[in-house]
Each structure stands twice: as C-alpha cells, then as structure tokens.
Design a protein around this motif. Structure first.
Motif, PDB file in Angstrom:
ATOM      1  N   GLN A  16       0.867  -1.177   0.000  1.00 27.60           N
ATOM      2  CA  GLN A  16       0.000   0.000   0.000  1.00 27.60           C
ATOM      3  C   GLN A  16       0.899   1.221   0.000  1.00 27.60           C
ATOM      4  OE1 GLN A  16      -3.386  -0.252  -0.282  1.00 27.60           O
ATOM      5  NE2 GLN A  16      -2.798  -2.379  -0.574  1.00 27.60           N
ATOM      6  N   HIS A  17       0.713   2.082  -0.996  1.00 24.27           N
ATOM      7  CA  HIS A  17       1.585   3.252  -1.092  1.00 24.27           C
ATOM      8  C   HIS A  17       0.910   4.458  -0.457  1.00 24.27           C
ATOM      9  CE1 HIS A  17       3.143   0.622  -4.326  1.00 24.27           C
ATOM     10  NE2 HIS A  17       4.282   1.021  -3.811  1.00 24.27           N
ATOM     11  N   THR A  21       3.362   9.301  -2.680  1.00 26.06           N
ATOM     12  CA  THR A  21       4.551   8.503  -2.989  1.00 26.06           C
ATOM     13  C   THR A  21       4.826   8.580  -4.485  1.00 26.06           C
ATOM     14  OG1 THR A  21       4.036   6.965  -1.212  1.00 26.06           O
ATOM     15  CG2 THR A  21       5.594   6.191  -2.862  1.00 26.06           C
ATOM     16  N   ARG A  22       6.072   8.791  -4.854  1.00 26.64           N
ATOM     17  CA  ARG A  22       6.450   8.814  -6.259  1.00 26.64           C
ATOM     18  C   ARG A  22       7.503   7.747  -6.513  1.00 26.64           C
ATOM     19  NH1 ARG A  22       2.407  11.034  -8.724  1.00 26.64           N
ATOM     20  NH2 ARG A  22       2.574  13.235  -9.211  1.00 26.64           N
ATOM     21  N   LEU A  23       7.314   6.983  -7.560  1.00 29.87           N
ATOM     22  CA  LEU A  23       8.298   5.969  -7.930  1.00 29.87           C
ATOM     23  C   LEU A  23       8.688   6.172  -9.389  1.00 29.87           C
ATOM     24  CD1 LEU A  23       6.620   2.829  -6.287  1.00 29.87           C
ATOM     25  CD2 LEU A  23       8.624   4.061  -5.439  1.00 29.87           C
ATOM     26  N   ARG A  24       9.779   5.551  -9.762  1.00 30.49           N
ATOM     27  CA  ARG A  24      10.179   5.557 -11.168  1.00 30.49           C
ATOM     28  C   ARG A  24       9.670   4.286 -11.820  1.00 30.49           C
ATOM     29  NH1 ARG A  24      15.815   7.172  -9.140  1.00 30.49           N
ATOM     30  NH2 ARG A  24      15.806   9.428  -9.378  1.00 30.49           N
ATOM     31  N   GLU A  25       9.426   4.371 -13.138  1.00 31.89           N
ATOM     32  CA  GLU A  25       9.019   3.178 -13.874  1.00 31.89           C
ATOM     33  C   GLU A  25      10.231   2.644 -14.626  1.00 31.89           C
ATOM     34  OE1 GLU A  25       5.737   1.722 -17.178  1.00 31.89           O
ATOM     35  OE2 GLU A  25       5.321   3.475 -15.929  1.00 31.89           O
ATOM     36  N   TYR A  26      10.462   1.349 -14.464  1.00 37.07           N
ATOM     37  CA  TYR A  26      11.605   0.697 -15.110  1.00 37.07           C
ATOM     38  C   TYR A  26      11.146  -0.458 -15.972  1.00 37.07           C
ATOM     39  CZ  TYR A  26      14.601   3.144 -11.775  1.00 37.07           C
ATOM     40  OH  TYR A  26      15.251   4.100 -11.050  1.00 37.07           O
ATOM     41  N   GLU A  27      11.968  -0.759 -16.964  1.00 33.94           N
ATOM     42  CA  GLU A  27      11.771  -1.950 -17.782  1.00 33.94           C
ATOM     43  C   GLU A  27      13.084  -2.723 -17.727  1.00 33.94           C
ATOM     44  OE1 GLU A  27      10.397  -2.242 -22.246  1.00 33.94           O
ATOM     45  OE2 GLU A  27      12.527  -1.739 -22.165  1.00 33.94           O
ATOM     46  N   THR A  28      13.018  -3.988 -17.382  1.00 31.08           N
ATOM     47  CA  THR A  28      14.188  -4.858 -17.452  1.00 31.08           C
ATOM     48  C   THR A  28      13.844  -6.001 -18.388  1.00 31.08           C
ATOM     49  OG1 THR A  28      14.911  -4.318 -15.204  1.00 31.08           O
ATOM     50  CG2 THR A  28      15.805  -6.330 -16.172  1.00 31.08           C
ATOM     51  N   ASP A 118       8.664   9.981 -12.754  1.00 34.71           N
ATOM     52  CA  ASP A 118       7.820  10.459 -11.662  1.00 34.71           C
ATOM     53  C   ASP A 118       6.431   9.846 -11.784  1.00 34.71           C
ATOM     54  OD1 ASP A 118       7.246  12.081  -9.460  1.00 34.71           O
ATOM     55  OD2 ASP A 118       6.474  13.684 -10.744  1.00 34.71           O
ATOM     56  N   VAL A 119       6.234   8.675 -11.188  1.00 34.55           N
ATOM     57  CA  VAL A 119       4.972   7.954 -11.361  1.00 34.55           C
ATOM     58  C   VAL A 119       4.269   7.803 -10.011  1.00 34.55           C
ATOM     59  CG1 VAL A 119       3.916   5.790 -12.147  1.00 34.55           C
ATOM     60  CG2 VAL A 119       5.981   6.651 -13.272  1.00 34.55           C
ATOM     61  N   ASP A 120       2.957   8.063 -10.002  1.00 38.21           N
ATOM     62  CA  ASP A 120       2.148   7.829  -8.813  1.00 38.21           C
ATOM     63  C   ASP A 120       1.681   6.373  -8.850  1.00 38.21           C
ATOM     64  OD1 ASP A 120       0.229   7.554  -6.886  1.00 38.21           O
ATOM     65  OD2 ASP A 120      -0.848   9.399  -7.399  1.00 38.21           O
ATOM     66  N   PRO A 121       2.192   5.528  -7.943  1.00 38.11           N
ATOM     67  CA  PRO A 121       1.875   4.093  -7.996  1.00 38.11           C
ATOM     68  C   PRO A 121       0.387   3.786  -7.822  1.00 38.11           C
ATOM     69  CG  PRO A 121       3.152   4.616  -6.023  1.00 38.11           C
ATOM     70  CD  PRO A 121       3.113   5.850  -6.855  1.00 38.11           C
ATOM     71  N   THR A 122      -0.365   4.710  -7.205  1.00 43.59           N
ATOM     72  CA  THR A 122      -1.795   4.435  -6.999  1.00 43.59           C
ATOM     73  C   THR A 122      -2.583   4.573  -8.305  1.00 43.59           C
ATOM     74  OG1 THR A 122      -2.214   6.732  -6.366  1.00 43.59           O
ATOM     75  CG2 THR A 122      -1.767   5.163  -4.584  1.00 43.59           C
TER      76      THR A 122
END
Length: 173
Positions: A16-17, A21-28, A118-122
């Motif tokens: 639960q964020h 909260t801000r996260l980055r979006e990644y691709e691996t 800068d992504v809002d996980p919600t």
C-alpha cells in the motif's frame, strides 16, 4: 526498527503506497537459457516479482516473449527465452533486481531502462501478464567447415592432381 516496518508492508503481497509517494518506472529485459523448462522460467519471474513487492515497488506487467533467435551468440546460445519486466521502484530496487539476475546461472543477459521518472503508484494500473509462443524452431545453419561445397572439393582435387602430374611432365623425354 526500520527493518521491521519495511517487512510488514510488503508481506501482504501488493504494497500500500502512501498518498504522494512517487516511484520511477523501469523496464528490465532479460534472456534465459533456451533449454530451461517453462516452470523454471516462471520460478525466476516469481522470485523477481517478490523482490519488487518486498522493496515497496509495484509490478506493472510481465511479458514472456518465448524462445527467439538472438542477434549474436550469447554464452554459446543462438536462441533464448526473452522476458520483459515492467515495474515501479527506485534505484536500490533495480540494483537488487539485477543482482538476482546476475546470480542466476540460467539468465544469460539483462538490461534495465528507466521508462518514466515520476509515477504515482496508486494511478498506474497493473496489466495482465503475457506469455507468447516465441518464434518457430528453424534448423540452425551448419558451421561453415561442415558444408561440403562441390567447388571447394573439386578445386582441391584439381590442385592435388596438378601437383602429381607436374613433376612427371617436367621429366626429360
């Protein structure tokens, strides 16, 4: 004390964020040995999914593209199972994600990219996983020396015969 807090919010699966909260979006994208059983590929995927969730990230989508030909030989393999992982997290999580890939012998190669800063996980929706059949098996071309070319053999034979005939023809009559 800090460690316990980190463990508790990841234990229930999806974290639960907190608002804001801000996260980055990644691709691996990583390549797995082509002869690895499908359930073992799934096991690697689930372990990585667990790392992202444990560290407070969010897995958006996992795509298994199946077995495909690689552009060049990777650790003696001409094909590999391609897996694309899209997730939200931070640099620490990417480092842990890649550390696990490095330690997994069945993973041949990997690359991570930052997709968004800068992504809002919600608000970022989780998408269903995708599993593709991969490319059809095409017989690999034989190594060059194993391809018998009539021209090559003929040319060699002529030269050998010429060498044999050469000295005889040169003898005085």
């Amino acid at each position: 004390m800090h460690m316990q807090q980190a463990d508790t919010h990841g234990a229930g699966g999806a974290a639960q964020h907190a608002p804001g909260t801000r996260l980055r979006e990644y691709e691996t994208i990583f390549l797995v040995r082509p002869d690895l059983a499908e359930d073992l590929v799934d096991k690697i995927v689930e372990r990585l999914r667990g790392i992202v969730q444990r560290d407070g990230g969010k897995v958006i989508k996992v795509e298994n593209w199946g077995k495909k030909k690689v552009a060049y030989e990777v650790k003696k393999h001409l094909r590999a199972v391609f897996v694309r992982f899209l997730y939200l997290g931070n640099t620490h999580m990417v480092a842990e994600f890649e550390r696990n890939l490095r330690m997994t012998d069945d993973v041949l190669k990997y690359q991570s990219l930052k997709i968004s800063e800068d992504v809002d996980p919600t608000t970022r929706q989780v998408e269903p996983d995708v599993k593709l059949p991969g490319d059809p098996e095409v017989p690999e071309r034989m190594p060059r020396e194993a391809e018998p070319f009539g021209d090559d053999r003929g040319f060699v034979r002529e030269r050998v015969e010429a060498d044999i005939e050469g000295p005889e023809a040169a003898e005085p009559e």
